[in-house]
Structures are given as C-alpha cells and as structure tokens.
Design a protein around this motif. Structure first.
Motif, mmCIF file in Angstrom:
data_model
loop_
_atom_site.group_PDB
_atom_site.id
_atom_site.type_symbol
_atom_site.label_atom_id
_atom_site.label_comp_id
_atom_site.label_asym_id
_atom_site.label_seq_id
_atom_site.Cartn_x
_atom_site.Cartn_y
_atom_site.Cartn_z
ATOM 1 N N ASP A 182 36.249 76.648 35.780
ATOM 2 C CA ASP A 182 37.685 76.397 35.838
ATOM 3 C C ASP A 182 38.392 77.531 35.103
ATOM 4 O OD1 ASP A 182 40.315 75.445 35.245
ATOM 5 O OD2 ASP A 182 39.638 73.395 35.573
ATOM 6 N N PHE A 183 39.182 78.323 35.801
ATOM 7 C CA PHE A 183 39.810 79.506 35.216
ATOM 8 C C PHE A 183 40.701 79.160 34.021
ATOM 9 C CE2 PHE A 183 39.644 81.688 39.617
ATOM 10 C CZ PHE A 183 38.324 82.061 39.381
ATOM 11 N N ARG A 184 41.248 77.955 33.989
ATOM 12 C CA ARG A 184 42.127 77.575 32.883
ATOM 13 C C ARG A 184 41.362 77.509 31.564
ATOM 14 N NH1 ARG A 184 44.154 71.993 34.788
ATOM 15 N NH2 ARG A 184 41.897 71.889 35.170
ATOM 16 N N PHE A 185 40.067 77.254 31.625
ATOM 17 C CA PHE A 185 39.239 77.103 30.435
ATOM 18 C C PHE A 185 38.338 78.317 30.192
ATOM 19 C CE2 PHE A 185 40.526 72.932 31.709
ATOM 20 C CZ PHE A 185 40.642 72.187 30.544
ATOM 21 N N ALA A 186 38.143 79.131 31.194
ATOM 22 C CA ALA A 186 37.218 80.257 31.095
ATOM 23 C C ALA A 186 37.781 81.363 30.214
ATOM 24 C CB ALA A 186 36.917 80.813 32.488
ATOM 25 N N PRO A 187 36.906 82.090 29.510
ATOM 26 C CA PRO A 187 37.363 83.215 28.689
ATOM 27 C C PRO A 187 37.743 84.406 29.557
ATOM 28 C CG PRO A 187 34.982 83.131 28.684
ATOM 29 C CD PRO A 187 35.449 81.905 29.413
ATOM 30 N N PRO A 188 38.450 85.379 28.997
ATOM 31 C CA PRO A 188 38.897 86.526 29.801
ATOM 32 C C PRO A 188 37.758 87.241 30.516
ATOM 33 C CG PRO A 188 39.958 86.560 27.649
ATOM 34 C CD PRO A 188 38.944 85.459 27.601
ATOM 35 N N GLU A 189 36.633 87.425 29.825
ATOM 36 C CA GLU A 189 35.536 88.183 30.439
ATOM 37 C C GLU A 189 34.915 87.452 31.628
ATOM 38 O OE1 GLU A 189 33.573 85.899 26.963
ATOM 39 O OE2 GLU A 189 35.494 86.874 27.421
ATOM 40 N N HIS A 199 26.636 83.361 25.678
ATOM 41 C CA HIS A 199 26.861 82.034 25.112
ATOM 42 C C HIS A 199 28.254 81.879 24.514
ATOM 43 C CE1 HIS A 199 25.519 84.614 21.815
ATOM 44 N NE2 HIS A 199 26.179 83.817 21.009
ATOM 45 N N ARG A 200 28.913 82.979 24.152
ATOM 46 C CA ARG A 200 30.236 82.876 23.542
ATOM 47 C C ARG A 200 31.297 82.441 24.552
ATOM 48 N NH1 ARG A 200 29.858 88.716 20.814
ATOM 49 N NH2 ARG A 200 29.039 89.068 22.924
ATOM 50 N N ALA A 201 31.003 82.559 25.850
ATOM 51 C CA ALA A 201 31.923 82.034 26.867
ATOM 52 C C ALA A 201 32.029 80.516 26.753
ATOM 53 C CB ALA A 201 31.451 82.436 28.260
ATOM 54 N N ASP A 202 30.909 79.854 26.478
ATOM 55 C CA ASP A 202 30.933 78.405 26.300
ATOM 56 C C ASP A 202 31.742 78.005 25.080
ATOM 57 O OD1 ASP A 202 29.384 77.934 28.522
ATOM 58 O OD2 ASP A 202 27.536 77.517 27.420
ATOM 59 N N LEU A 203 31.663 78.803 24.018
ATOM 60 C CA LEU A 203 32.404 78.482 22.805
ATOM 61 C C LEU A 203 33.910 78.572 23.059
ATOM 62 C CD1 LEU A 203 30.234 80.373 20.147
ATOM 63 C CD2 LEU A 203 29.891 78.109 21.184
ATOM 64 N N TYR A 204 34.328 79.572 23.826
ATOM 65 C CA TYR A 204 35.739 79.723 24.184
ATOM 66 C C TYR A 204 36.205 78.536 25.038
ATOM 67 C CZ TYR A 204 39.988 81.914 26.124
ATOM 68 O OH TYR A 204 41.280 82.197 26.493
ATOM 69 N N ALA A 205 35.429 78.202 26.055
ATOM 70 C CA ALA A 205 35.821 77.118 26.956
ATOM 71 C C ALA A 205 35.909 75.789 26.204
ATOM 72 C CB ALA A 205 34.830 77.019 28.113
ATOM 73 N N ALA A 206 34.925 75.527 25.345
ATOM 74 C CA ALA A 206 34.945 74.280 24.587
ATOM 75 C C ALA A 206 36.111 74.254 23.600
ATOM 76 C CB ALA A 206 33.623 74.093 23.853
ATOM 77 N N MET A 207 36.450 75.404 23.039
ATOM 78 C CA MET A 207 37.602 75.444 22.131
ATOM 79 C C MET A 207 38.893 75.183 22.901
ATOM 80 S SD MET A 207 37.770 75.692 18.845
ATOM 81 C CE MET A 207 36.441 76.770 18.268
ATOM 82 N N THR A 208 38.935 75.590 24.160
ATOM 83 C CA THR A 208 40.085 75.257 25.000
ATOM 84 C C THR A 208 40.182 73.757 25.206
ATOM 85 O OG1 THR A 208 39.896 77.396 26.127
ATOM 86 C CG2 THR A 208 41.206 75.714 27.221
ATOM 87 N N VAL A 209 39.033 73.096 25.352
ATOM 88 C CA VAL A 209 39.012 71.632 25.448
ATOM 89 C C VAL A 209 39.569 71.012 24.168
ATOM 90 C CG1 VAL A 209 37.505 69.602 25.606
ATOM 91 C CG2 VAL A 209 37.098 71.582 27.084
ATOM 92 N N PHE A 255 40.688 77.863 12.759
ATOM 93 C CA PHE A 255 39.416 77.600 13.435
ATOM 94 C C PHE A 255 39.567 77.717 14.948
ATOM 95 C CE2 PHE A 255 36.535 74.643 15.547
ATOM 96 C CZ PHE A 255 35.308 74.946 14.984
ATOM 97 N N VAL A 256 40.589 77.070 15.496
ATOM 98 C CA VAL A 256 40.805 77.082 16.946
ATOM 99 C C VAL A 256 41.151 78.486 17.417
ATOM 100 C CG1 VAL A 256 42.286 76.235 18.805
ATOM 101 C CG2 VAL A 256 41.427 74.650 17.063
ATOM 102 N N ASN A 257 41.998 79.196 16.685
ATOM 103 C CA ASN A 257 42.378 80.545 17.091
ATOM 104 C C ASN A 257 41.178 81.481 17.136
ATOM 105 O OD1 ASN A 257 45.052 79.913 17.415
ATOM 106 N ND2 ASN A 257 45.693 80.666 15.403
ATOM 107 N N ARG A 258 40.269 81.336 16.193
ATOM 108 C CA ARG A 258 39.078 82.185 16.211
ATOM 109 C C ARG A 258 38.245 81.919 17.463
ATOM 110 N NH1 ARG A 258 34.147 82.630 11.714
ATOM 111 N NH2 ARG A 258 33.050 84.337 12.789
ATOM 112 N N GLY A 259 38.115 80.661 17.835
ATOM 113 C CA GLY A 259 37.342 80.339 19.034
ATOM 114 C C GLY A 259 37.981 80.818 20.311
ATOM 115 N N LEU A 260 39.297 81.083 20.286
ATOM 116 C CA LEU A 260 40.030 81.526 21.473
ATOM 117 C C LEU A 260 40.346 83.020 21.444
ATOM 118 C CD1 LEU A 260 42.549 78.557 21.894
ATOM 119 C CD2 LEU A 260 40.452 78.977 23.200
ATOM 120 N N ALA A 261 39.668 83.767 20.600
ATOM 121 C CA ALA A 261 39.911 85.209 20.531
ATOM 122 C C ALA A 261 39.606 85.877 21.865
ATOM 123 C CB ALA A 261 39.046 85.824 19.433
#
Length: 285
Positions: A182-189, A199-209, A255-261
């Motif tokens: 889902d592009f709304r949750f996926a990281p830029p890369e 694995h850091r893509a999952d951390l970004y997506a979960a932080m979006t959740v 915390f959330v901002n770091r996960g969404l870098a």
C-alpha cells in the motif's frame, strides 16, 4: 458452512469447517490477481498481475507461513491445491476486527490503549525478521484485532508481498520486481526501488500504522500518487502534535518521527531497537 470473510492480498479468505479436526478454520484461496504498479515509479499505469506470477507469490506466501510460530503472526495449518478453487492455505480461524475498521468505527486510539497493541505489532515483525522475512505490505488493513488468551490480541496478516531469504522458497529469486504494498504506508525507497528494500521498510510502514492509530490520519496528505511520492521524499511527515489533542508526549513524537525518516539510515537500525524504544514509552499505570 462456508462464509466469506474478506479479500486479503492475493486471495479471498473464507471461514470453513475442517471435518477431520472438527473445528472451524480460515481458508485462503487464490483470487483474481490484483492490480500492481510496474517497477520504475508511481507514474506508470497499474496493470493486473499475471496469473503465473500470482500463483508463484502465493506459493512463496505458503512457504513463509509454514515457518511462523509466534502468537502475533498466523502460521499455516495446511495447504495445497483444490481442483476447483486452485491453490489454498489453511489457517487458525481468528475472527475480529481489522485495525482500519476499528479506526473508522471509533476514531484514534489513546496511547495507553495503543501501547500494548503496538508492542504486539513490533513482536510480530521481530519474528519475521528473525527468519529473514520482510513483509513489505504492513498497513492497518493487514492488522487484525481479536480476543486472545491474555486480552486483546493483535495479529499481523498477509505475507503475499513478502521477501524471503534464499532457500526458503523456489520463487525467492525468480519473481519480477514490482512496487508492492500500500503506497500510503510504504517508505520512499519502496515506491521506486522495490527490489532494494530491506527490513527497515517494514519499520517505516509499521510506524505509519502507529501514526494512523494515534491520529486517525496518515503522515502525508496527498491527492495522488505522484504528490505522495514527492512528499515522502522531500518533506517531513505531519506532526503528531498538530493532529492529536494536547498534551502530546514529546518522546512519543520523537520516536515516531525517527521511524518515518526519509532515509533508511536515519531510522531505527533494527526491530530490537524499536521494541526497546517502544517499551521505554510505556504509560504509567
């Protein structure tokens, strides 16, 4: 009695009776292949995934689900190919409410309610990463909430877009690269370089959740995919403090901002550090 539950990734999910074991189970059958973006960016028009590729991804999902054991993922109980319905997977039946449905029904979750659920989400991701699986499609529609043995339980669903380590599945090295998830949750890369995500893509997506659960909103408000990709690459996400009623804990916001870098290198390096940081934010009882 067979009852349709929902569309889930590559397939359709049904509740059915396991006559051998005398219990209700969830059966996932391969449905009509979904629409997918082609690699190269969000500007390309989506097209339907070829059936051959959908079947290969379904087999890879089956291989991944066989390895799962944790309480917050859903291990497969059986699998195979039905002469009428084609490839299928059998799971324990967990009936509850998707997080996306919960948020639509009652709005954002207070942090004290979200905290134990968030920890369960991180633990589910930890199990996947420990065996080398990258989910690649974590979003609030793939998070199920139900009643477990110790209270409300979170289960991370749908490994239809997952990336597996070599040797876990024959499809690991043969499937074409696509912009999955889902592009709304996926990281830029992941929007332009789906083949290279780690694995850091999952951390970004979960932080979006987590962001969505706290605010009822997504980190970026965009009218189309092109704008979304540009925002995720060039601008910081919206602030929790602007979307939540005060007071907003500054440590939670950091915390959330770091996960969404934007850059993976500026996020948490691994799920262990995410869990440690999340536990440090536990509300006082």
């Amino acid at each position: 009695m067979v009852r349709h539950l929902r569309r889930e990734g590559l397939g359709e999910l049904f509740s059915a009776e396991d006559a051998t074991a005398g219990r209700r189970v969830a059966v996932k059958v391969l449905g009509e292949p979904p629409m997918r973006q082609e690699p190269g960016g969000v500007l390309n028009a989506p097209e339907r995934m070829p059936l051959e590729e959908a079947e290969a991804r379904f087999r890879r999902e089956a291989a991944a689900c066989k390895r799962l054991r944790g309480p917050h993922t859903l291990p497969s109980l059986d699998g195979g190919k039905d002469p009428v319905h084609g490839p299928l997977l059998v799971f324990e039946l967990r009936e509850g409410e998707l997080l996306s449905e919960r948020l639509a029904r009652q709005g954002p979750l207070p942090f004290r309610v979200l905290h134990p659920l968030g920890e369960q989400l991180w633990l589910a991701i930890a199990e996947l990463h420990e065996i080398g699986i990258i989910h690649r499609d974590i979003n609030s529609m793939n998070v199920l909430l139900d009643r477990g043995p110790d209270g409300e339980r979170l289960t991370l669903l749908d490994l239809g877009s997952c990336k597996v380590p070599p040797g876990l599945s024959d499809e690991a090295l043969t499937l074409p690269s696509r912009c999955l998830g889902d592009f709304r949750f996926a990281p830029p890369e992941q929007l332009t370089k789906g083949k290279t995500v780690d694995h850091r893509a999952d951390l970004y997506a979960a932080m979006t959740v987590i962001f969505q659960a706290l605010t009822g909103e997504l980190p970026y408000a965009a009218r189309n995919l092109m704008m979304l990709a540009d925002l995720k690459t060039r601008t910081p996400p919206r602030r929790l403090g602007n979307l939540m009623p005060p007071p907003v804990d500054r440590e939670v916001e950091v915390f959330v901002n770091r996960g969404l870098a934007h850059s993976p290198d500026r996020r948490f390096p691994n799920i262990a550090e995410v869990i440690q940081g999340w536990q440090a934010l536990r509300p006082a009882t």
